[in-house]
Design an enzyme around this catalytic site. Structure first.
Site, PDB file in Angstrom:
ATOM      1  N   ARG A 147       0.796  -1.233  -0.133  1.00  0.00           N
ATOM      2  CA  ARG A 147      -0.051   0.043   0.138  1.00  0.00           C
ATOM      3  C   ARG A 147       0.824   1.190  -0.090  1.00  0.00           C
ATOM      4  O   ARG A 147       0.645   2.390  -0.616  1.00  0.00           O
ATOM      5  CB  ARG A 147      -1.118   0.021   1.230  1.00  0.00           C
ATOM      6  CG  ARG A 147      -1.703   1.251   1.343  1.00  0.00           C
ATOM      7  CD  ARG A 147      -3.051   1.411   2.164  1.00  0.00           C
ATOM      8  NE  ARG A 147      -2.862   0.122   3.403  1.00  0.00           N
ATOM      9  CZ  ARG A 147      -2.229   0.369   4.352  1.00  0.00           C
ATOM     10  NH1 ARG A 147      -1.483   1.447   4.635  1.00  0.00           N
ATOM     11  NH2 ARG A 147      -2.244  -0.299   5.410  1.00  0.00           N
ATOM     12  N   TYR A 185     -15.607  17.937 -15.164  1.00  0.00           N
ATOM     13  CA  TYR A 185     -16.110  16.373 -15.166  1.00  0.00           C
ATOM     14  C   TYR A 185     -17.150  15.911 -14.128  1.00  0.00           C
ATOM     15  O   TYR A 185     -16.841  16.577 -12.850  1.00  0.00           O
ATOM     16  CB  TYR A 185     -14.590  15.423 -14.857  1.00  0.00           C
ATOM     17  CG  TYR A 185     -14.931  14.123 -14.952  1.00  0.00           C
ATOM     18  CD1 TYR A 185     -15.333  13.546 -16.160  1.00  0.00           C
ATOM     19  CD2 TYR A 185     -14.860  13.231 -13.749  1.00  0.00           C
ATOM     20  CE1 TYR A 185     -15.601  12.059 -15.908  1.00  0.00           C
ATOM     21  CE2 TYR A 185     -15.029  12.258 -13.576  1.00  0.00           C
ATOM     22  CZ  TYR A 185     -15.416  11.121 -15.021  1.00  0.00           C
ATOM     23  OH  TYR A 185     -15.623   9.916 -14.863  1.00  0.00           O
ATOM     24  N   ASP A 240      -6.522  19.203 -13.968  1.00  0.00           N
ATOM     25  CA  ASP A 240      -6.763  17.721 -14.366  1.00  0.00           C
ATOM     26  C   ASP A 240      -6.426  17.792 -15.823  1.00  0.00           C
ATOM     27  O   ASP A 240      -6.962  18.582 -16.693  1.00  0.00           O
ATOM     28  CB  ASP A 240      -8.539  17.658 -14.439  1.00  0.00           C
ATOM     29  CG  ASP A 240      -8.854  16.080 -14.644  1.00  0.00           C
ATOM     30  OD1 ASP A 240      -8.050  15.666 -15.405  1.00  0.00           O
ATOM     31  OD2 ASP A 240      -9.795  15.776 -14.014  1.00  0.00           O
ATOM     32  N   LYS A 293      -7.756   6.927 -19.042  1.00  0.00           N
ATOM     33  CA  LYS A 293      -8.206   7.398 -20.509  1.00  0.00           C
ATOM     34  C   LYS A 293      -6.794   7.284 -21.266  1.00  0.00           C
ATOM     35  O   LYS A 293      -6.520   6.073 -21.573  1.00  0.00           O
ATOM     36  CB  LYS A 293      -8.697   8.618 -20.325  1.00  0.00           C
ATOM     37  CG  LYS A 293      -9.483   9.032 -19.130  1.00  0.00           C
ATOM     38  CD  LYS A 293     -11.054   8.191 -19.287  1.00  0.00           C
ATOM     39  CE  LYS A 293     -11.603   8.046 -18.146  1.00  0.00           C
ATOM     40  NZ  LYS A 293     -12.149   9.442 -17.339  1.00  0.00           N
TER      41      LYS A 293
HETATM   42  C1  LIG Z   1     -12.536   9.960 -16.268  1.00  0.00           C
HETATM   43  C2  LIG Z   1     -12.037  11.107 -15.777  1.00  0.00           C
HETATM   44  C3  LIG Z   1     -11.897  11.263 -14.333  1.00  0.00           C
HETATM   45  C4  LIG Z   1     -12.110  10.263 -13.139  1.00  0.00           C
HETATM   46  O1  LIG Z   1     -11.212   9.211 -13.529  1.00  0.00           O
HETATM   47  P1  LIG Z   1     -11.681   7.547 -13.103  1.00  0.00           P
HETATM   48  O2  LIG Z   1     -10.376   6.926 -13.518  1.00  0.00           O
HETATM   49  O3  LIG Z   1     -12.775   7.496 -13.754  1.00  0.00           O
HETATM   50  O4  LIG Z   1     -11.730   7.570 -11.676  1.00  0.00           O
HETATM   51  C5  LIG Z   1     -11.449  12.579 -13.920  1.00  0.00           C
HETATM   52  N1  LIG Z   1     -11.447  13.426 -14.786  1.00  0.00           N
HETATM   53  C6  LIG Z   1     -11.479  13.774 -16.186  1.00  0.00           C
HETATM   54  C7  LIG Z   1     -11.522  14.417 -16.870  1.00  0.00           C
HETATM   55  C8  LIG Z   1     -11.994  12.310 -16.575  1.00  0.00           C
HETATM   56  O5  LIG Z   1     -12.248  12.036 -17.705  1.00  0.00           O
END
Ligand SMILES: *Cc1c(COP(=O)(O)O)cnc(C)c1O
Length: 387
Positions: free
Chosen positions: A49, A101, A173, A198
């Site tokens: 962890r 998001y 982000d 992503k």
């Molecule tokens: C998908 C996404 C998230 C969240 O990520 P997860 O891996 O689904 O928890 C946060 N910000 C953006 C812009 C995203 O596309």
């Protein structure tokens, strides 16, 4: 810190570092625990962890790609964002984009309702609104650019300067572009987060996230919290994500090339009411995007000219574009934000964020662009014939 170019960092991190068998690709370490050499002597890794060699390699790669001091790989993107929130207290204010998001909106809103911190959602492209929010001395300014799903672009450098002037940290982000196309720490930000689910993993088979911090102290604090609250990613997901990361540079190039072809087609299609993409000169963020991004990426949104039944017919008629959430994989996807990714937002919040009833978001994959355009054309023609 690495003096190598991004594509090289992504490909080479950890290659030929195996001292046991000289494997070219580093092995995966699945063990949860590690032997202590001696009473009172703590090994580099003791419990997974808190630290794991496979996760650590991915952290090194992402940290180098974002030009940070340290990184924490988390079990998903939301937990990366949540990890940053560990640094805040009940009196601290976050200024976040009103069109962030959906999951981020829900996290900020729900935690603020529990008293973890205060939250102000503002339209960050509205200078007066941003200035009045900054006048309240926030602790953290959150940025998402290009935003999801409308690809609004804000000036990271300008917001960082204004936020730092009032003593706030800036978190960005960077999921939509990946470090291949935008490096927010170089533009002045203090934290970068990704949903590595992503583009970074890129194959729609692993959920993960990362926070990269510009300063060592903040990186150490995040690492401490990551272990404390159990936000860290596991070895297998880290291995998969590092494997995906190795081709990120080549993939981003192809995502962008295919997107340009799809865009050109959509621009000539009468059933497209409006297209949201920063590469278009009429896009309000076009000039800023050109300045702070090294590419336009593989995401675009458009409004279909039609009613709900025509929207349904359009989606049913697509054969290559899969109706699914998520983005950034090799396969092309279509999403209806209003009923899918952003359904946690109230109708009023959606309207305020500009998410129209017939808005569709495309994640352009790596199929042949001729096939992608033919698929869209067939769906538009089907709607037209039904009218
Ligand atoms: C998908 C996404 C998230 C969240 O990520 P997860 O891996 O689904 O928890 C946060 N910000 C953006 C812009 C995203 O596309």
């Amino acid at each position: 810190m690495s003096d190598k170019k991004s594509a090289t960092i992504a490909v080479r991190t950890g290659i030929t570092t195996d001292s046991q068998y000289q494997s070219v690709v580093p092995p995966i370490y699945l063990s949860t625990n590690y032997e202590f050499p001696e009473f009172g002597e703590v090994p580099t890794y003791d419990y997974a962890r808190g630290g794991n060699p496979t996760r650590n390699l991915l952290e090194t790669a992402l940290c180098d790609l974002e030009n940070g001091a340290g990184a924490v790989v988390t079990n998903c993107g939301m937990s990366a964002i949540n990890l940053v929130l560990s640094l805040l207290g009940p009196d601290d204010l976050i200024v976040a984009p009103h069109d962030c998001y959906g999951g981020t909106y829900r996290l900020f809103d729900s935690r603020a309702r529990k008293g973890a911190f205060k939250i102000a959602f503002v339209d960050q492209s509205d200078e007066a609104a941003l200035a009045s929010a900054l006048a309240k001395n926030p602790k953290l300014v959150w940025i998402e650019t290009p935003s999801n799903p409308l690809l609004r672009v804000v000036d990271v450098q300008a917001i960082c300067q204004q936020a730092h002037a009032v003593g706030a940290w800036v978190g960005v982000d960077n999921t939509f572009l990946s470090p291949m196309l935008q490096k927010p720490l170089n533009l002045g930000a203090d934290f970068v987060v990704h949903s590595t689910t992503k583009f970074i993993n890129g194959h729609s088979d692993t959920v993960g996230g990362v926070v990269v911090a510009k300063d060592q102290d903040l990186a150490d604090e995040l690492k401490w919290w990551g272990n404390c609250i159990g936000a860290t990613g596991n070895a297998f997901d880290s291995y998969m994500t590092l494997r995906g990361l190795r081709t990120l540079s080549a993939r981003m190039r192809q995502h962008e090339e295919n997107s340009a072809e799809v865009l050109a087609f959509l621009q000539g299609e009468p059933l497209v009411r409006i297209i949201y993409h920063p590469s278009l000169p009429e896009h309000p963020g076009h000039e800023i995007a050109k300045k702070q991004q090294s590419g336009f990426g593989g995401m675009l949104s458009f409004e279909l000219e039609g009613n709900e039944s025509e929207l349904k017919l359009f989606l049913r008629s697509l054969k290559l574009f899969t109706l699914a959430e998520s983005l950034g994989g090799v396969e092309s996807l279509v999403t209806h934000p209003g009923s899918m990714t952003h359904r946690a937002m109230s109708d009023e919040a959606q309207a305020e964020a500009g998410i129209a009833a017939t808005l569709l978001r495309l994640s352009i994959g790596l199929e042949d662009h001729n096939d992608l355009v033919a698929d869209l054309k067939h769906a538009f023609d089907t709607v037209r014939e039904s009218q």
